[in-house]
Structures are given as C-alpha cells and as structure tokens.
Write a protein that holds these residues in place. Structure first.
Motif, PDB file in Angstrom:
ATOM      1  N   VAL A 112       3.400   2.355  14.509  1.00 26.64           N
ATOM      2  CA  VAL A 112       2.411   3.474  13.483  1.00 26.64           C
ATOM      3  C   VAL A 112       1.000   4.195  14.258  1.00 26.64           C
ATOM      4  N   THR A 113       0.714   3.629  14.913  1.00 24.99           N
ATOM      5  CA  THR A 113      -0.566   4.690  16.283  1.00 24.99           C
ATOM      6  C   THR A 113      -0.332   5.458  16.620  1.00 24.99           C
ATOM      7  N   TRP A 114       1.189   5.405  17.609  1.00 25.62           N
ATOM      8  CA  TRP A 114       1.552   6.318  18.309  1.00 25.62           C
ATOM      9  C   TRP A 114       1.770   8.015  16.872  1.00 25.62           C
ATOM     10  N   GLU A 115       3.027   7.461  16.152  1.00 22.65           N
ATOM     11  CA  GLU A 115       2.836   8.614  14.456  1.00 22.65           C
ATOM     12  C   GLU A 115       2.337   9.066  13.894  1.00 22.65           C
ATOM     13  N   GLY A 116       0.830   7.540  13.759  1.00 19.45           N
ATOM     14  CA  GLY A 116      -0.266   8.176  12.992  1.00 19.45           C
ATOM     15  C   GLY A 116      -0.931   9.419  13.598  1.00 19.45           C
ATOM     16  N   THR A 117      -0.890   9.198  14.443  1.00 16.92           N
ATOM     17  CA  THR A 117      -1.794  10.474  15.900  1.00 16.92           C
ATOM     18  C   THR A 117      -1.861  12.029  14.456  1.00 16.92           C
ATOM     19  N   HIS A 118      -0.204  12.400  13.984  1.00 15.45           N
ATOM     20  CA  HIS A 118      -0.264  13.553  13.171  1.00 15.45           C
ATOM     21  C   HIS A 118      -1.043  13.373  11.961  1.00 15.45           C
ATOM     22  N   GLU A 128       0.872  -0.682  -0.289  1.00 19.12           N
ATOM     23  CA  GLU A 128       0.246   0.086  -0.008  1.00 19.12           C
ATOM     24  C   GLU A 128       0.841   1.131   0.134  1.00 19.12           C
ATOM     25  N   THR A 129       1.859   1.031   0.228  1.00 16.67           N
ATOM     26  CA  THR A 129       2.696   2.898   0.116  1.00 16.67           C
ATOM     27  C   THR A 129       2.743   2.794  -0.543  1.00 16.67           C
ATOM     28  N   PRO A 130       3.046   2.546  -2.255  1.00 19.65           N
ATOM     29  CA  PRO A 130       3.648   3.290  -3.286  1.00 19.65           C
ATOM     30  C   PRO A 130       2.216   3.504  -3.784  1.00 19.65           C
ATOM     31  N   ILE A 131       1.187   2.969  -3.440  1.00 25.65           N
ATOM     32  CA  ILE A 131      -0.230   4.167  -3.452  1.00 25.65           C
ATOM     33  C   ILE A 131      -0.544   4.808  -2.878  1.00 25.65           C
ATOM     34  N   LEU A 132      -0.714   4.463  -1.379  1.00 26.87           N
ATOM     35  CA  LEU A 132      -1.014   5.547  -0.761  1.00 26.87           C
ATOM     36  C   LEU A 132      -0.157   6.826  -0.904  1.00 26.87           C
ATOM     37  N   PHE A 133       1.023   7.284  -1.197  1.00 24.39           N
ATOM     38  CA  PHE A 133       1.986   8.228  -1.832  1.00 24.39           C
ATOM     39  C   PHE A 133       1.642   9.012  -3.093  1.00 24.39           C
ATOM     40  N   ALA A 134       1.101   8.057  -4.022  1.00 19.28           N
ATOM     41  CA  ALA A 134       0.411   8.132  -5.220  1.00 19.28           C
ATOM     42  C   ALA A 134      -0.860   8.625  -5.218  1.00 19.28           C
ATOM     43  N   TYR A 135      -1.502   8.305  -4.310  1.00 20.77           N
ATOM     44  CA  TYR A 135      -2.860   9.107  -4.265  1.00 20.77           C
ATOM     45  C   TYR A 135      -2.872  10.439  -3.495  1.00 20.77           C
ATOM     46  N   ALA A 136      -1.476  10.914  -2.736  1.00 22.86           N
ATOM     47  CA  ALA A 136      -1.453  11.969  -2.214  1.00 22.86           C
ATOM     48  C   ALA A 136      -0.695  13.068  -3.092  1.00 22.86           C
ATOM     49  N   ILE A 137       0.134  12.841  -3.461  1.00 19.86           N
ATOM     50  CA  ILE A 137       0.521  14.071  -4.253  1.00 19.86           C
ATOM     51  C   ILE A 137      -0.414  14.197  -5.417  1.00 19.86           C
ATOM     52  N   ARG A 176       7.583   4.869   6.237  1.00 25.65           N
ATOM     53  CA  ARG A 176       9.056   3.900   5.818  1.00 25.65           C
ATOM     54  C   ARG A 176       9.386   4.852   7.423  1.00 25.65           C
ATOM     55  N   GLU A 177       9.517   5.499   8.104  1.00 27.79           N
ATOM     56  CA  GLU A 177      10.084   5.523   9.062  1.00 27.79           C
ATOM     57  C   GLU A 177      10.303   5.390  10.384  1.00 27.79           C
ATOM     58  N   THR A 178       8.999   4.664  10.969  1.00 30.33           N
ATOM     59  CA  THR A 178       8.292   3.633  11.876  1.00 30.33           C
ATOM     60  C   THR A 178       8.123   2.473  11.746  1.00 30.33           C
ATOM     61  N   TYR A 179       7.577   2.313  13.503  1.00 27.93           N
ATOM     62  CA  TYR A 179       6.682   0.981  13.372  1.00 27.93           C
ATOM     63  C   TYR A 179       5.645   1.417  14.260  1.00 27.93           C
TER      64      TYR A 179
END
Length: 361
Positions: free
Chosen positions: A252-258, A182-191, A247-250
C-alpha cells in the motif's frame, strides 16, 4: 489498511532497511507546484477583493479557511512521503514507520475532507452573486451548501469514530482492532466527491449561457468557469488509484504514492479553480494602469469597438457600441434570459463589464 495473509507475506523479498528501492520525487513535485499555485491564487484573489474592489464577502473567507486545510493536507502528504516511508515498499518498512505512515494517513484525511468541503461551499456561495432572483440557479445555490456540508460532515465524523479507540487506526501491534471496514467508506466518499465536484462546475453554466451577452463572451465566461473540470478529473483519477490500494495490492505504501499525489493535486486544484475567475479582473486592473489613462481619465472604455456606459432616466444603464445596446443596472448586472428588466446576473465577479463588446445592430 488490509492485513496481508501469511502466504503473501512469505512471497515478499527480504526487508532492506539500509538502501531500499525508492519512488521518484513526482509526488513532492506535484504537491509543491499545485500548493504554490493555490496559495498565490488565493493571495491574488484577496488582493482583488481588498484593494481593487474594497470589499469581501463570506465566500472569500471560507476559501481562506479551505486553503489553510489544503496546505495542511499537502504538507502532511509530503512529510509522510519523505519521512514516514510512503516512498518505499511495505516490506522495507519497520513497524515504527508503518505506524507513523498510518498516523499521517489519518491526519491527511482529517485535513483533506474539510479542505474540499469548504472549497465547494465557497464556490457555491459566490454563485449567489451570479444567480438571478427567484431562479432555480439561486435556489440550488442556497440549498446545495447544506447538502454538500451535511454529506461530507458524515464522512469526517466517521473518520474519527470508525475505530474504537481511535489509536486502533494506526496501532498495528494490537491483536484485535475494533474498526469498521474502511473500504466502502472511502469509496462512498470518493464517489460522492466526484458527483458534487461535477455539480458545482455544471450549476452556473445554463444561466451564463442564457445571459444577454454576445455568444463569444458567454463562451469565454463558461471557459473561465470550466477550469473546475480539472478538479472533477483529479477526483476521478483518485478513485482509480483508491481501488488499486484498497482491493488490488498489499504493497500500500508503494502503490499508494499515486493515490496521495492525486489527493494533494485535487485539494489544491479546488482552491485554484475557486480563485481563477477573480484573476481576470486583476489583469484588467494592471493593464489599465499600464495604459496610463488612455480611456480619457473617465474610468470607462473608449474607442470605436469599446463598450460605452451611460445612465438612463429610469436608473438603468445601457452598454452600447456600433448600434447595439444591452441594459445594465447600477450594480453592473446584465439581464439574463433575454429580458430587458430583471432578473440580472452580476458580472463583476467573473467578467469585466468595461470589456463588453457588442455586435452591430
């Protein structure tokens, strides 16, 4: 969601299911405030259209549907933060909480994508009231909704088809997940979202700037429309936090808050920006009522600095004061491009013609 390698899991502290470290309420505050503003702006827009102008068009109802999806996305984010563990570190979550969090992530994306898509389409459709006939602005306003819609629909379809079965998206107990990365998919959508947001904001600016109005009024209208830049900024910030989560953390819940906070802000800001141009007409209407008919009961402006409207024999009205005259047709449209006869830009949706102040001749 990336599966952390064993050495990363081994480095995590012991789970605390009783009194875990908790994120502050920033996400809830940002989500609730922007959601309330979005709903209020939509209600006021529809009040203007239904009660003051006594007409609605397709873009109004598209924005209503967009607001429904934005409300659903924001509520999903707030519930996931408060109930499903998005405010905790990933190592402090039970397996059930992790699964619920992934389900909330899926639901939020399913609501967020159509919310932002329909908001863009509504704004593009509203441009048709501004765009002169046979202009590039009008052609792009007609073509862009199809391009934006087709592109965004692809990402929405991929969301439902990237995992087979679909439950693999959140069922972390499966030994083998048949899911696309899902990484390239989410980046493509965001860009692509940032690009389309910028395009929607910039599209009317050249036409508005060339309108046959005094410079300060053209700049005022541009400033009104430039509220859309906040959506572009929010979408760009979302990409920054998306990169951290993917890409930078596992954790994901804590960092994903932002990340989820900016998803809610972006979605609701789109609604606000799409409705703001109508609010000036509402303010003028309320101010006119408070003035108690100081315009002499004729419905027009009066006074030495106000615009005067009067019909011409050719059916085209003129707006003038202090010796200067602009031509305006019976629909309240002022010619663009410095030409006296067409094409015309419809100002009723973004500026109150009765307020036009002209420069000395």
């Amino acid at each position: 969601m990336r599966s952390p390698p064993p050495e990363v899991v081994a480095s995590w502290p012991r789970p605390n299911y009783v009194n875990p470290e908790t994120r502050g309420p920033d996400l809830i505050v940002a989500g609730v405030i922007t959601l309330v503003f979005a709903v209020v702006c939509l209600v006021l827009r529809m009040y203007v259209r239904l009660r003051i102008m006594r007409k609605t068009e397709l873009d109004d109802w598209v924005m209503v549907v967009a607001t429904f999806f934005s409300v659903a996305a924001t509520i999903s984010i707030i519930l996931a933060f408060d109930r499903f563990g998005w405010k905790y570190h990933v190592w402090d979550l039970t397996l059930a909480k992790l699964i619920s969090g992934r389900q909330a992530s899926f639901a939020t994306q399913a609501f967020f994508i159509p919310a932002t898509l329909l908001c863009k389409i509504s704004i593009l459709l509203s441009y048709l009231r501004l765009a002169p006939q046979n202009s590039m602005f009008r052609r792009l306003s007609l073509i862009a909704p199809w391009i934006v819609g087709a592109t965004t629909a692809i990402f929405w379809i991929v969301l439902f088809t990237e995992c087979k079965p679909i439950s693999s998206y959140w069922n972390l107990t499966r030994t083998a997940h048949d899911c696309l990365d899902e990484t390239p998919i989410l980046f493509a959508y965001a860009i692509s979202s940032v690009f389309f947001d910028f395009f929607v904001w910039a599209l009317p600016i050249p036409t508005i700037y060339r309108a046959n109005l005094p410079l300060h009024q053209r700049l005022a209208i541009i400033a009104l429309f430039s509220v859309g830049l906040f959506v572009v900024v929010a979408a760009a910030i979302r990409i920054y936090y998306l990169d951290i989560v993917l890409r930078e953390t596992y954790d994901v819940t804590w960092e994903g808050t932002h990340l989820w906070q900016w998803v809610a802000v972006e979605s609701n800001l789109g609604i606000i920006c799409g409705c703001v141009p109508w609010l000036k007409m509402l303010v003028k209407s309320w101010w006119g009522k408070r003035a108690g008919g100081t315009a002499g009961g004729s419905g027009g402006a009066s006074g030495s600095g106000a615009a005067r409207i009067g019909p011409n024999p050719d059916g085209v009205q003129t707006i003038g004061s202090k010796g200067a005259v602009f031509r305006m047709d019976t629909l309240g449209r002022v010619p663009t491009g410095g030409r006296e006869k067409g094409p015309y830009m419809d100002l009723e949706s973004c500026y109150d013609v009765s307020e036009v102040e002209t420069r000395p001749g």
